[in-house]
Design an enzyme around this catalytic site. Structure first.
Site, mmCIF file in Angstrom:
data_model
loop_
_atom_site.group_PDB
_atom_site.id
_atom_site.type_symbol
_atom_site.label_atom_id
_atom_site.label_comp_id
_atom_site.label_asym_id
_atom_site.label_seq_id
_atom_site.Cartn_x
_atom_site.Cartn_y
_atom_site.Cartn_z
ATOM 1 N N TYR A 32 15.968 -12.967 -7.289
ATOM 2 C CA TYR A 32 14.918 -13.263 -6.306
ATOM 3 C C TYR A 32 15.414 -14.298 -5.304
ATOM 4 C CZ TYR A 32 10.354 -14.646 -4.423
ATOM 5 O OH TYR A 32 9.303 -14.925 -3.588
ATOM 6 N N LYS A 63 15.769 -13.712 -1.202
ATOM 7 C CA LYS A 63 15.033 -14.460 -0.188
ATOM 8 C C LYS A 63 15.978 -15.263 0.711
ATOM 9 C CE LYS A 63 10.976 -12.935 -1.177
ATOM 10 N NZ LYS A 63 10.267 -12.062 -0.217
ATOM 11 N N SER A 68 10.631 -17.162 1.109
ATOM 12 C CA SER A 68 10.199 -18.033 0.026
ATOM 13 C C SER A 68 11.002 -19.321 0.104
ATOM 14 C CB SER A 68 10.438 -17.377 -1.339
ATOM 15 O OG SER A 68 10.183 -18.298 -2.392
#
Length: 275
Positions: free
Chosen positions: A178, A182, A163
């Site tokens: 998150y 990533k 991402s």
């Protein structure tokens, strides 16, 4: 005419594992893989949802690709939680038992996001997200690569879906776990790309920007402030469609097109990082 310099994206008879196969991004990826003739091993947690996805893809092949039923690339479904290393190893073993061949390609899309302020992020939530997004990426890469290494099979290609959140901090939503996961995936890929080059296995990351998947649309539905903030930070002034990543995936999987590409992170974000 010498055509060795002209890449091909065909994956005919090259078994490809797709994790998170019931997700919005994987839906487009699977269609592209079928169009380029790859037999597929579809991984997700829910076998019923997987079977529904498989039927949808058969319909796509019949109606849109206009293939005869006997020409549709083989698809098999495997219920698997990639956060469980033993479950991943078992599922990959089943793929070999079913196909009697080792998969040559892996596309790992499995993962999820949660929003909590950093100072309030619940420890159990953070731990589970890291297990799925980061450790799960390692587990599936290991189980995919081990038999190729043991049997000296070259030409393996792994694409991890990272991402842009692994290289920037999103605004306005708080999503520290998150972002951590990533960023970890991106550096894990660099490490695997370096370690496994000698085995003929390439490992790369595709890092998308904001994607208009059904899940994301649900998040921004009724939240015009968040949507407008997201779009205002993208030079192209829009979110992406899931289909806009298929070309990058096909490039990274193809041993013809990307034979000298490994350990890389390709960011496809509509120019988000430019500003």
């Amino acid at each position: 005419m010498n055509t060795s310099c002209i890449p091909t994206f065909k994956l005919t008879n090259e078994i490809t594992i797709v994790t998170g196969a019931c997700g919005g991004l994987s839906n487009s990826i699977i269609r592209a893989l079928l169009a380029y003739e790859a037999p597929l091993a579809l991984f997700d947690r829910n076998i019923e949802a997987l079977e529904k996805t498989k039927e949808e893809m058969i319909t796509f092949c019949l109606e849109e690709l206009q293939l005869k039923r006997e020409c549709i690339p083989r698809m098999e479904c495997y219920a698997c939680n990639i956060a469980d290393a033993n479950a991943v190893e078992e599922a990959c073993s089943k793929v070999y038992n079913d196909f009697q061949e080792y998969p040559l390609h892996l596309v790992n899309t499995a993962g999820y996001c949660e929003n909590f302020p950093a100072e309030e992020y619940p420890a159990p939530n953070a731990e589970n997200l890291i297990k799925v997004n980061l450790l799960g990426s390692l587990y599936i890469a290991q189980s995919f690569a081990r038999p190729l290494i043991a049997n000296k099979i070259k030409g393996g290609s792994i694409v991890m879906v990272g991402s842009m959140s692994g290289v920037i901090v999103n605004d306005p939503q708080p999503q520290i776990a998150y972002n951590m996961s990533k960023a970890g995936v991106i550096h894990m890929v660099k490490t695997l790309g370096a370690e496994w080059a000698k085995f003929g296995i390439r490992v790369n990351t595709l890092s998308p920007g904001y994607i208009a998947t059904p899940l994301t649309k649900n998040v921004i539905n009724g939240n015009s402030e968040m949507y407008n903030r997201w779009v205002s930070l993208v030079p192209m002034q829009r979110m992406s469609d899931p289909s806009e990543f298929s070309g990058t995936i096909l490039y990274l999987l193809s041993n013809s097109a990307s034979s000298y590409t490994t350990g890389e992170n390709i960011v496809v974000d509509g120019g988000y990082q430019c500003w």
